[in-house]
Write an enzyme that holds these catalytic residues in place. Structure first.
Site, mmCIF file in Angstrom:
data_model
loop_
_atom_site.group_PDB
_atom_site.id
_atom_site.type_symbol
_atom_site.label_atom_id
_atom_site.label_comp_id
_atom_site.label_asym_id
_atom_site.label_seq_id
_atom_site.Cartn_x
_atom_site.Cartn_y
_atom_site.Cartn_z
ATOM 1 C CE1 TYR A 225 -2.424 5.425 -5.641
ATOM 2 C CE2 TYR A 225 -4.761 5.049 -5.039
ATOM 3 C CZ TYR A 225 -3.425 4.648 -5.208
ATOM 4 O OH TYR A 225 -3.184 3.244 -4.948
ATOM 5 N NE ARG B 247 -11.987 -0.428 2.216
ATOM 6 C CZ ARG B 247 -11.174 0.037 1.298
ATOM 7 N NH1 ARG B 247 -10.430 -0.400 0.452
ATOM 8 N NH2 ARG B 247 -11.184 1.418 1.168
ATOM 9 C CG HIS C 259 -2.184 -0.856 1.078
ATOM 10 N ND1 HIS C 259 -2.121 -1.951 1.890
ATOM 11 C CD2 HIS C 259 -3.338 -0.999 0.155
ATOM 12 C CE1 HIS C 259 -3.346 -2.538 1.635
ATOM 13 N NE2 HIS C 259 -4.123 -1.931 0.528
#
Lengths: 198, 359
Positions: free
Chosen positions: B316, B223, B193
């Site tokens: 991003y 999620r 990440h």
């Protein structure tokens, strides 16, 4: 003089410390270029009695000083590629408790660290100290080819010829940073290259 | 209901399309009129009938076409499916989880017959009827991870758990939002990440990891995550970015409604029984802007979210250059009326779009 302060970066980017002598039945010290200075600084007579130094000079003049440390074994390699089979053998033969010291460029340290962890050396027994060139070993994410000693950003992939920008994202398994095409959205619009930390 | 499988492509002529059913069940990811990272986890224990949450692994009208696209990606680049040597058992765990879940949740499409370790797997839509020995790799045409994920939509990351961390040690990744399994394999949770902006500083990953390390067998979690894609391309990989990146520059005010897609990931997390690995399916759903705008609530909300998104996130997620054009388009579907809470479209109760004064 040869120590470089890397700017803060993302969490996959390696960080380097300063070598310190550790207790252990055997010591493997690998350095390239001015990394030799870090070996000379960390070496103790006790360590040298069971030490194996592998040194890749890259045109520097530290051979005599390293030999003068009187390690149990000393080897000079013409390049990392020329030395890797020996490194592999030494790590394969290693007994529990070996201490590994790596000093010099990121590319050499990354590859030697990978050899060490693949051989089952725990990361807690491996120390790294950066010295000298801040050039990076880069993997092209597109063709997967590795370009060694990249000093500028962007650069041209030595395999597929794409213009790549230098990311800080780093893979220990590949021992390389990631290079990604810089002009994919505007072909031919490549900014002038400059030093990676400029 | 019986699923009518589309015959469509995610490349070249891009014949991908959503039926009215697929639009209605599209997982619109914004539960309010703004967006910021959060540890937005909830239990994955079904959901409204017909919704993408209902089954453990959703099968929809894109199933066969997505599996065809995956086979093409793998033929071009076999490195998209990898498994480090210690992950083979986790691959069998995953094969079992998918086969059991699909045969129970979609008995009209999939069958699993077990007699000891002799298993017969029937996948009717794909025309597969294989008998093999569980835990014996030699009896399958691929390793267990590759075999089953060539028959299951979405990307699959199989995470080893050790040293209080999760490690990306195996996966099938052909429909990714611009990350490389080949580069990231072997990394821990914080390393893979690492390129994500803002979230580290907000402590998101520390909290998310803590949650994930404690997921128990039989208690999966889920999620939503999202990004933007120009054209319904599934293989938005960094490997091929030098080929698809140029598509971002082909948007015009005339084609944006049809070409610009919201890409939503349903991420679920299941503990695997033998290996104690965690499997992390990332299922991507695509919907064009013009299809999203058929739901008045989504039109109003998407405009507000994209307008107010921090610049770092728009960069991003790769759409900073196209954001002004998106907002020109989306603003026509935002009449300023309030929206109801939650992600569901509420087509019946949400007021229709008020015509703007200048149209």
């Amino acid at each position: 003089m040869s120590k470089f302060e890397f700017p803060p970066s993302i969490k996959s980017r390696p960080i380097y410390g300063t070598l310190e002598p550790r207790k252990g039945p055997a010591h493997l010290l690998i350095a390239d270029a001015v990394g030799a200075e870090a070996i000379i600084e960390v070496a103790t007579p006790e360590m040298m009695r069971t030490a194996h130094i592998i040194y890749i000079p890259k045109g520097t003049e530290f051979s005599e000083k390293l030999r003068a440390l009187n390690p149990a074994q000393y080897y000079e390699g013409a390049s990392y590629a020329a030395s890797v089979s020996r490194i592999h053998k030494v790590l394969g033969d290693a007994k529990m408790g070996l201490q590994v010291y790596l000093a010099g460029t990121e590319g050499m340290m990354g590859q030697a660290q990978l050899e060490a962890t693949n051989a089952g050396i725990p990361h807690s027994a491996i120390q790294l100290e950066h010295r000298g060139s801040v050039a990076r070993r880069m993997q092209c994410v597109h063709c997967k080819g590795i370009t060694e000693d990249v000093e500028v950003d962007p650069f041209v992939c030595s395999h597929c010829g794409l213009n790549l920008f230098v990311r800080d994202h780093y893979s220990r398994r590949i021992a390389a940073y990631q290079g990604v095409c810089i002009d994919a959205e505007d072909l031919g619009n490549v900014p002038p290259s400059k030093g990676i930390y400029e | 209901m019986t699923i009518q499988f589309n015959d469509e492509t995610f490349r070249d002529d891009y014949s991908f399309h959503n039926s009215a059913w697929a639009i209605k069940r599209f997982p619109f990811p914004f539960h309010e009129d703004s967006y910021m990272y959060s540890v937005n986890m909830e239990q994955h224990r079904g959901g409204p009938a017909g919704s993408i949450y209902e089954k453990r692994f959703d099968v929809d009208e894109h199933y066969l076409s997505e599996m065809r696209d995956r086979a093409m990606v793998l033929a071009d680049d076999p490195l998209r499916c990898q498994s480090l040597p210690h992950m083979t058992l986790a691959g069998w765990d995953l094969l079992e989880l998918i086969m059991v879940s699909k045969s129970e949740d979609y008995p009209e499409l999939f069958e699993l017959h077990r007699d000891g370790n002799t298993w017969r797997w029937v996948n009717k839509p794909m025309g597969i009827d294989d008998t093999f020995t569980f835990l014996d790799e030699a009896t399958l045409p691929y390793g267990p991870l590759e075999y089953i994920t060539r028959q299951a939509q979405g990307d699959w990351c199989v995470l080893d758990q050790r040293d209080d961390n999760l490690w990306m040690d195996a996966g099938m990744v052909t429909t990714q939002a611009d990350w490389s399994l080949d580069f990231d394999i072997g990394m821990n949770f914080f390393e893979w990440h690492a390129p994500v902006p803002l979230a580290h500083e907000k402590g998101i990953f520390v909290r998310a990891l803590k949650f994930l390390l404690n997921i128990q067998q039989g208690s999966p979690a889920r999620r939503l995550n999202w990004t933007m894609t120009v054209t319904p391309l599934l293989d938005t990989s960094p490997e091929n970015y030098h080929k698809w990146g140029i598509q971002k520059t082909t948007l015009t005010p005339e084609n944006i409604g049809q070409k610009q897609h919201l890409r939503v990931e349903l991420q679920t997390f299941f503990r695997l029984p033998r290996s104690n690995a965690l499997v992390f399916p990332i299922r991507a759903y695509l919907c064009s802007f013009q299809d999203l705008m058929t739901m008045p609530k989504w039109g109003r909300r998407l405009h507000r979210v994209i307008r107010d998104l921090p610049e770092e996130l728009a960069t991003y997620k790769g759409f900073i250059a196209n954001r002004p054009m998106m907002l020109d388009y989306l603003s026509k579907f935002d009449d300023g009326l309030p929206t109801s809470d939650g992600i569901w479209p509420e087509f019946e109760s949400e007021p229709p779009l008020k015509p703007s004064a200048d149209s």
